[in-house]
Scaffold this motif. Sequence first.
Motif, PDB file in Angstrom:
ATOM      1  N   ARG A 119     -31.898 -19.531  -8.685  1.00  0.00           N
ATOM      2  CA  ARG A 119     -31.722 -20.986  -8.652  1.00  0.00           C
ATOM      3  C   ARG A 119     -32.926 -21.903  -8.769  1.00  0.00           C
ATOM      4  O   ARG A 119     -32.674 -23.027  -9.190  1.00  0.00           O
ATOM      5  CB  ARG A 119     -30.739 -21.425  -7.282  1.00  0.00           C
ATOM      6  CG  ARG A 119     -29.457 -20.911  -7.361  1.00  0.00           C
ATOM      7  CD  ARG A 119     -28.596 -21.741  -6.281  1.00  0.00           C
ATOM      8  NE  ARG A 119     -29.163 -21.215  -4.883  1.00  0.00           N
ATOM      9  CZ  ARG A 119     -29.624 -22.282  -4.310  1.00  0.00           C
ATOM     10  NH1 ARG A 119     -29.642 -23.534  -4.519  1.00  0.00           N
ATOM     11  NH2 ARG A 119     -30.163 -22.201  -2.910  1.00  0.00           N
ATOM     12  N   ALA A 120     -34.026 -21.442  -8.394  1.00  0.00           N
ATOM     13  CA  ALA A 120     -35.313 -22.191  -8.760  1.00  0.00           C
ATOM     14  C   ALA A 120     -35.979 -21.837  -9.804  1.00  0.00           C
ATOM     15  O   ALA A 120     -37.221 -22.249  -9.835  1.00  0.00           O
ATOM     16  CB  ALA A 120     -36.066 -21.908  -6.996  1.00  0.00           C
TER      17      ALA A 120
ATOM     18  N   ALA B  12     -37.282 -25.044 -11.157  1.00  0.00           N
ATOM     19  CA  ALA B  12     -37.946 -25.945 -10.228  1.00  0.00           C
ATOM     20  C   ALA B  12     -39.576 -26.050 -10.370  1.00  0.00           C
ATOM     21  O   ALA B  12     -40.179 -25.082 -10.680  1.00  0.00           O
ATOM     22  CB  ALA B  12     -37.544 -25.653  -8.885  1.00  0.00           C
TER      23      ALA B  12
ATOM     24  N   GLY C  40     -39.469 -19.757  -9.390  1.00  0.00           N
ATOM     25  CA  GLY C  40     -38.741 -19.196  -8.498  1.00  0.00           C
ATOM     26  C   GLY C  40     -39.609 -18.555  -7.346  1.00  0.00           C
ATOM     27  O   GLY C  40     -39.107 -17.808  -6.380  1.00  0.00           O
TER      28      GLY C  40
ATOM     29  N   TYR D 102     -33.209 -25.274  -2.441  1.00  0.00           N
ATOM     30  CA  TYR D 102     -33.244 -23.924  -3.122  1.00  0.00           C
ATOM     31  C   TYR D 102     -33.438 -22.633  -2.193  1.00  0.00           C
ATOM     32  O   TYR D 102     -33.460 -21.555  -2.382  1.00  0.00           O
ATOM     33  CB  TYR D 102     -34.412 -23.736  -4.060  1.00  0.00           C
ATOM     34  CG  TYR D 102     -34.416 -24.680  -5.337  1.00  0.00           C
ATOM     35  CD1 TYR D 102     -33.559 -24.727  -6.137  1.00  0.00           C
ATOM     36  CD2 TYR D 102     -35.395 -25.688  -5.224  1.00  0.00           C
ATOM     37  CE1 TYR D 102     -33.542 -25.651  -7.206  1.00  0.00           C
ATOM     38  CE2 TYR D 102     -35.368 -26.830  -6.422  1.00  0.00           C
ATOM     39  CZ  TYR D 102     -34.246 -26.414  -7.406  1.00  0.00           C
ATOM     40  OH  TYR D 102     -34.201 -27.426  -8.403  1.00  0.00           O
TER      41      TYR D 102
END
Length: 631
Positions: free
Chosen positions: A533-534, A537, A559, A618
């Motif tokens: 999910r990260a 980011a 991540g 996250y």
Amino acid sequence: MSTDTGATPTVRAVHEDALRTLPFSDEQDFADADRGFVAALQPGAITDAAGSVVWDCDSFAFLEDACPPTVHPSLWRQSQLCAKQGLFEVCDRVYQIRGLDVSNLTLIEGDRGVIVIDPLISAETAAAGLALYRAHRGERPVTGVIISHSHIDHFGGIKGVTTVEDVEAGRCPVVAPAGFVEHAVEENVYAGTAMARRAAYMYGAALPRNPLGAVGAGLGLTTSTGTPTLISPTVSIDRSGHMETVDGVRIEFQLTPGTEAPAEMNFYFPDLRALCMAENATHTLHNLLTLRGALVRDPHVWSVYLTESINRYASTSDVLFASHHWPTWGTERLTEFLALQRDLYGYLHDQTVRRINQGLTGTEIAEEIELPPAIARAWHTRGYYGSVSHNVKAIYQRYMGWFEGNPALLWEHTPVDSAVRHVDFMGGSAEVLRKARETFDSGDFRWTAQVLNYVLFAEPDNSDARTLQADTFEQLGFGCENGTWRNFYLMGAYELRLGNVGTPIVAAAPDILGALTVGQIFDAIALRVDGPRAWSADIVLDWDITDEELVHRTALRNGLLVHFDLDHDAPRGDTVFHLTRPDLIGILLGGMDLSAMISDGKVRVDGDPSLLAELASYLDAPDPNFAIVTP
């Protein structure tokens, strides 16, 4: 909890063989465990401030009876010894509180007061032990605390025997081995959730205390469930031979890192001719890899340090005591005790590595290895807590890792996928169950458990498989000499029948969280980042830790959360949080409201505080109640 009438003929035959072959006529341990008895805690229940029972000696009173068919007679004997509770005199000026937790609390009388060694898991049990001592030896103040190593059953009760104020004022020094705090907090925070869940199995947390359930864990009866605490040491022991005088008592320390704990030490009282072996030599084969999970311990180093203990201290010692079980008296006896313990770990190490180099796997070595007769017939080397079987596999893991070298095992399916395929190949679950009932009736419980595990992971709601597996686990438990194996099997049966009991203890207690360094705080957070999910980011935050004059940077990218200290003259990032280390712990690990703390002025922010919320989005939460015997 049992749906059966008790132990099957197969299990009874195992017990009868043990009664024939083990030296039950040797009752020296019972004499030693009773020696110096002063008084028991009456009644045997200890409660917390809310009135909840956190320890109950009386619940194990059934151990006074004859051994039933549902318990291995050797384990019953060990549990009877561990159940002897109260205040005991070890020698002049040395006393122990035994049986009020899984570990012992030892007290050394000094010039002004009393030094406490290893104050148990919980503040409540430690306080009860100290109160029992004072009731019979007088209101002596605690003038020092010695913590032998970094496991929670040796420091968690410290606030039951002393206070932060007394420690900070110098009235009560706290002595521990170098690296103690680092290892204590890492073990209970990093993988603490998983370890605590498995510890519930290891110590039989939910089992009824009776001959069908919990009878002990070999190292002690079970673990207390009170309040774990921590006070940081004021004296760090960083070398063997270090001498300290605490309240007039001279103490020589022997560092033993990498043995039973990554930070551990033995210590010797030359004026008392008394030797404390911490948890490096107890009345059981210990774990090289505990079933709850931990780093694999080094049996070679363990053996080497026991040799050093013998050479340094045995010939001038009259009594040996440890942080579990009962003492051993007499120079000749304690020397032989240490030598057999040394030979036990050294033999397991050397013979396992010998067979590794001949191409055997850990499972194969565990099935074939036998201890020398002189070691095997000693009660204190038997596998009540650790076992030869899982210790050999741990040694294999330490040297060779998870892969056994066979390419067929290099890329196996996950447990669920593998189970589905196994069950299909074996003709479907109904056919597997039919055959499993036959193997159960024949007494082949190991194979029954293995094939039923396939069915349960393929069809977790299969009620017939759950019932038969629970019955199978129960028979395996009834046949175990090892207390932790018994608890694991019986907890598996318990949860298959009654559902998930979760984790009854909290690994990361407030005092343990409070001892985290800034680096460890962010290590703990990094372990919660949901990597996929990260992936996209890119968040950089700086943390000005005002009470430590430290600036730390965190950066989430690809991540991975990386973090490091910044030089004081390095340029700051776009968002900087100014706060103390306790407030940092509260916000990141304690659920404190950042907005409220900003409004209250406890936290000052330069830049965009919403970036922290994005970072938090996250993170996932660990699951303290994950399934073990089902997917």
